[in-house]
Design an enzyme around this catalytic site. Structure first.
Site, PDB file in Angstrom:
ATOM      1  N   GLY A 112      -2.897  45.087   5.788  1.00 29.98           N
ATOM      2  CA  GLY A 112      -2.749  45.128   4.335  1.00 29.98           C
ATOM      3  C   GLY A 112      -1.497  45.871   3.902  1.00 29.98           C
ATOM      4  O   GLY A 112      -1.344  46.197   2.723  1.00 29.98           O
ATOM      5  N   THR A 113      -0.582  46.097   4.845  1.00 32.20           N
ATOM      6  CA  THR A 113       0.645  46.826   4.516  1.00 32.20           C
ATOM      7  C   THR A 113       1.417  46.144   3.389  1.00 32.20           C
ATOM      8  O   THR A 113       1.967  46.816   2.507  1.00 32.20           O
ATOM      9  CB  THR A 113       1.544  46.951   5.764  1.00 32.20           C
ATOM     10  OG1 THR A 113       0.847  47.714   6.757  1.00 32.20           O
ATOM     11  CG2 THR A 113       2.857  47.628   5.437  1.00 32.20           C
ATOM     12  N   ASP A 137       8.545  57.417  -0.268  1.00 33.32           N
ATOM     13  CA  ASP A 137       8.616  58.872  -0.260  1.00 33.32           C
ATOM     14  C   ASP A 137       7.732  59.513  -1.320  1.00 33.32           C
ATOM     15  O   ASP A 137       7.215  60.624  -1.100  1.00 33.32           O
ATOM     16  CB  ASP A 137      10.062  59.334  -0.469  1.00 33.32           C
ATOM     17  CG  ASP A 137      10.977  58.912   0.676  1.00 33.32           C
ATOM     18  OD1 ASP A 137      10.447  58.644   1.781  1.00 33.32           O
ATOM     19  OD2 ASP A 137      12.199  58.841   0.460  1.00 33.32           O
ATOM     20  N   SER A 189      -0.493  52.743   4.887  1.00 27.78           N
ATOM     21  CA  SER A 189      -1.286  51.531   4.628  1.00 27.78           C
ATOM     22  C   SER A 189      -2.570  51.559   5.445  1.00 27.78           C
ATOM     23  O   SER A 189      -3.608  51.029   5.025  1.00 27.78           O
ATOM     24  CB  SER A 189      -0.482  50.276   4.992  1.00 27.78           C
ATOM     25  OG  SER A 189       0.672  50.182   4.202  1.00 27.78           O
ATOM     26  N   ASN A 190      -2.505  52.214   6.606  1.00 31.76           N
ATOM     27  CA  ASN A 190      -3.634  52.210   7.526  1.00 31.76           C
ATOM     28  C   ASN A 190      -4.829  52.999   7.028  1.00 31.76           C
ATOM     29  O   ASN A 190      -5.956  52.779   7.484  1.00 31.76           O
ATOM     30  CB  ASN A 190      -3.198  52.760   8.891  1.00 31.76           C
ATOM     31  CG  ASN A 190      -2.128  51.904   9.530  1.00 31.76           C
ATOM     32  OD1 ASN A 190      -1.776  50.847   9.022  1.00 31.76           O
ATOM     33  ND2 ASN A 190      -1.600  52.367  10.652  1.00 31.76           N
ATOM     34  N   HIS A 216     -45.924  25.058   4.391  1.00 31.74           N
ATOM     35  CA  HIS A 216     -45.331  23.877   5.045  1.00 31.74           C
ATOM     36  C   HIS A 216     -45.085  22.757   4.029  1.00 31.74           C
ATOM     37  O   HIS A 216     -45.075  21.573   4.377  1.00 31.74           O
ATOM     38  CB  HIS A 216     -46.229  23.345   6.166  1.00 31.74           C
ATOM     39  CG  HIS A 216     -46.512  24.333   7.244  1.00 31.74           C
ATOM     40  ND1 HIS A 216     -45.736  24.460   8.358  1.00 31.74           N
ATOM     41  CD2 HIS A 216     -47.509  25.258   7.362  1.00 31.74           C
ATOM     42  CE1 HIS A 216     -46.226  25.419   9.142  1.00 31.74           C
ATOM     43  NE2 HIS A 216     -47.295  25.924   8.550  1.00 31.74           N
ATOM     44  N   SER A 250     -26.675  12.546 -14.601  1.00 28.83           N
ATOM     45  CA  SER A 250     -26.155  11.403 -13.865  1.00 28.83           C
ATOM     46  C   SER A 250     -25.135  10.658 -14.695  1.00 28.83           C
ATOM     47  O   SER A 250     -25.255  10.555 -15.922  1.00 28.83           O
ATOM     48  CB  SER A 250     -27.300  10.454 -13.487  1.00 28.83           C
ATOM     49  OG  SER A 250     -26.794   9.274 -12.898  1.00 28.83           O
ATOM     50  N   LYS A 258     -31.530  11.225 -17.002  1.00 26.09           N
ATOM     51  CA  LYS A 258     -31.785  12.061 -15.830  1.00 26.09           C
ATOM     52  C   LYS A 258     -31.244  13.476 -16.067  1.00 26.09           C
ATOM     53  O   LYS A 258     -30.123  13.659 -16.530  1.00 26.09           O
ATOM     54  CB  LYS A 258     -31.120  11.457 -14.598  1.00 26.09           C
ATOM     55  CG  LYS A 258     -31.562  12.063 -13.268  1.00 26.09           C
ATOM     56  CD  LYS A 258     -30.984  11.245 -12.109  1.00 26.09           C
ATOM     57  CE  LYS A 258     -31.538  11.703 -10.772  1.00 26.09           C
ATOM     58  NZ  LYS A 258     -31.042  13.047 -10.431  1.00 26.09           N
ATOM     59  N   VAL A 259     -32.053  14.472 -15.744  1.00 26.95           N
ATOM     60  CA  VAL A 259     -31.655  15.871 -15.881  1.00 26.95           C
ATOM     61  C   VAL A 259     -31.916  16.567 -14.552  1.00 26.95           C
ATOM     62  O   VAL A 259     -33.001  16.451 -13.984  1.00 26.95           O
ATOM     63  CB  VAL A 259     -32.434  16.579 -17.011  1.00 26.95           C
ATOM     64  CG1 VAL A 259     -32.019  18.046 -17.095  1.00 26.95           C
ATOM     65  CG2 VAL A 259     -32.194  15.879 -18.343  1.00 26.95           C
ATOM     66  N   ASN A 260     -30.929  17.303 -14.063  1.00 27.37           N
ATOM     67  CA  ASN A 260     -31.019  17.918 -12.744  1.00 27.37           C
ATOM     68  C   ASN A 260     -31.159  19.447 -12.833  1.00 27.37           C
ATOM     69  O   ASN A 260     -30.756  20.052 -13.824  1.00 27.37           O
ATOM     70  CB  ASN A 260     -29.771  17.577 -11.926  1.00 27.37           C
ATOM     71  CG  ASN A 260     -29.635  16.088 -11.673  1.00 27.37           C
ATOM     72  OD1 ASN A 260     -30.633  15.385 -11.584  1.00 27.37           O
ATOM     73  ND2 ASN A 260     -28.406  15.617 -11.565  1.00 27.37           N
ATOM     74  N   GLU A 309     -29.163  24.824  -8.160  1.00 25.82           N
ATOM     75  CA  GLU A 309     -28.215  24.224  -7.218  1.00 25.82           C
ATOM     76  C   GLU A 309     -26.949  25.059  -7.112  1.00 25.82           C
ATOM     77  O   GLU A 309     -26.429  25.293  -6.011  1.00 25.82           O
ATOM     78  CB  GLU A 309     -27.869  22.802  -7.664  1.00 25.82           C
ATOM     79  CG  GLU A 309     -29.009  21.814  -7.484  1.00 25.82           C
ATOM     80  CD  GLU A 309     -28.700  20.436  -8.050  1.00 25.82           C
ATOM     81  OE1 GLU A 309     -29.495  19.515  -7.811  1.00 25.82           O
ATOM     82  OE2 GLU A 309     -27.667  20.280  -8.742  1.00 25.82           O
TER      83      GLU A 309
END
Length: 468
Positions: free
Chosen positions: A101-102, A128, A136-137, A184, A314, A320-322, A327
């Site tokens: 990341g320097t 300076d 950076s380290n 299940h 759609s 149609k409604v999703n 999602e």
């Protein structure tokens, strides 16, 4: 760049042209030219963290009489402007850059130095003065920890609390309604909506607790370790002073790492947090998928609930409604899981005294925090807050559920119960009717034993005790 659109800057490698209006200097310009890879930039939260670190460092160095007061004042003013987001356009570097990341640290140093020179009226040097007592380290690992802490405490934890509160509110409103349980994906014993949603709430609460538990290790920052962890070129009291100032200005608790050699060479705390975020993502995906299944249909699916209709579903099928919000949240969760893989691989890339995949850790970790925080609020407001329950459909499924015969096991045994269930399935009849024909139990007994609400409160155990 044309000469009239640029200026000449010099660093230890020589001269090069920099855009005339840019606040950055030659090292940033070299990185721009070296890494035209993704177009992905460092997140805003990380730039904020870098600005705060430069401010805290200047403040500590001033107090320790390492910086001229005019220079320190200029750095402080410029660094806070960076932290506030007033110069985000001056941070153009690609995420995929030098692994320490320097480049981004020098980007911050050069921008702050340019502004500080203007404010102080004297020359302020990027290395300076702005980078005094730092490397950076140690700066970049500290920025990762600080930005993650700010994201957790100021975004993610409040969002999870909000989601948990919304679930609690809906439990109060609709929690008493009894529904068919499913294991299940198949019909199982009944439970209430409140019981089902209490599982969601517990997942959210546990996810929040896991994230909070990792804060202690994130609070230990590398600042003060400088190049390899020995603290070379830093005043002995710099780390503690800078950390204290940083905590006050950022609003999150940080302190010098008890072992700089770990903090520079590894990112284990970030990997740990990423794992906690991945766990939270699995929880939110589970909740989202429950909502999708319960909403499915509305005619040919489960159809227990109706999520808010937010947009046409759609381009070809009118009406149609999703379930668009669950999602979207599920996709967020998939992204977070993928981010965790990247962070895990990057986390093991510490070679001797330095990890060399710090920028990609920062990017993915902060993205995961942002995505989960935003997704939690959207899920609360646009899905959980507004869904309605189709009680007629819920009750019809509950009445026809042959699995209710499980409640008769302590009285008639498993084998006869299985015969009753199979016949009820085959004939599409309520289990009460079939049980009345195949057992000696009275209608009153059957109504009591097969009462779905009683079965949600431990009714099976109660009836077993009665029969004994």
């Amino acid at each position: 760049m044309a000469e009239d659109e640029s200026r000449v800057e010099r660093d230890s490698m020589g001269e090069l042209r920099v855009p005339a209006n840019a606040l950055w200097g030659p090292q940033t310009q070299r990185a721009i030219e070296n890494f035209p890879i993704s177009g992905l930039r460092m997140p805003r939260t990380l730039i904020r963290a870098l600005g705060l670190i430069k401010w805290a460092a200047a403040t500590a160095n001033l107090e320790l009489e390492q910086l001229d007061p005019r220079v320190a004042a200029g750095i402080q003013k410029a660094a806070l402007e960076v932290a506030e987001g007033r110069h985000d356009a001056q941070f153009p570097l690609d995420v995929f850059q030098t692994g320490s990341g320097t480049s981004t640290n020098m980007n911050a140093n050069e921008v702050v130095a340019h502004l500080a020179s203007r404010y102080a009226g004297v020359a302020v040097h990027a290395n300076d003065h702005v980078n005094m007592s730092q490397s950076s380290n140690d700066v970049f690992p500290s920025a990762i920890h600080l930005s993650a802490l700010m994201g957790i405490e100021q975004q993610l934890l409040p969002a999870l609390a909000y989601l948990g509160a919304m679930i609690s509110r809906r439990i109060t409103q609709v929690g008493a309604i009894v529904k068919t349980g499913r294991t299940h994906l198949m019909d199982a014993m009944p439970l209430t909506f409140g019981q089902e949603m209490s599982g969601w709430r517990a997942q959210v609460e546990h996810g929040s607790a896991r994230v909070m538990e990792g804060r202690t290790r994130l609070q230990a920052i590398a600042l003060g370790g400088t190049a390899v962890g020995t603290g070379v070129n830093a005043h002995p009291r710099f780390a503690l002073r800078a950390s204290r100032y940083l905590a006050v200005k950022s609003g999150v608790e940080v302190k010098p790492s008890p072992n700089y050699f770990e903090s520079l060479s590894s990112q284990d705390a970030a990997v740990e947090l990423s794992g906690q975020l991945k766990t939270l993502a699995t929880s939110l995906m589970k909740i989202s998928n429950d909502l999708r299944w319960m909403n499915s249909g509305p005619l040919a699916g489960i159809g227990e609930i109706a999520l808010p209709a937010l947009q046409p579903g759609s381009s070809i099928m009118p009406g149609k409604v999703n379930p668009v919000i669950p999602e979207a949240v599920a996709m967020v969760c998939a992204q977070v899981m993928g981010n965790d893989v990247t962070i895990t691989i990057a986390g093991q890339s510490g070679n001797f005294q330095l990890n060399v995949m710090l920028p990609v850790i920062a990017y993915n970790l902060l993205q995961s925090i942002d995505l989960l925080a935003n997704a939690a609020r959207v899920l609360a407001d646009s899905a959980i807050a507004g869904f309605t329950i189709n009680e007629a459909r819920v009750n019809a499924a509950l009445d026809r559920n042959p699995i209710l015969v499980t409640a008769l096991n302590p009285v008639i045994g498993y084998e006869l119960g299985a015969k009753i269930a199979k016949q009820a399935y085959a004939e599409g009849r309520p289990v009460r009717e079939v049980a009345a024909e195949m057992t000696n139990l009275s209608r009153e007994q059957l109504d009591r034993l097969l009462d779905p609400r009683q079965l949600t409160t431990g009714g099976i155990r109660v009836e077993r005790d009665r029969e004994r």
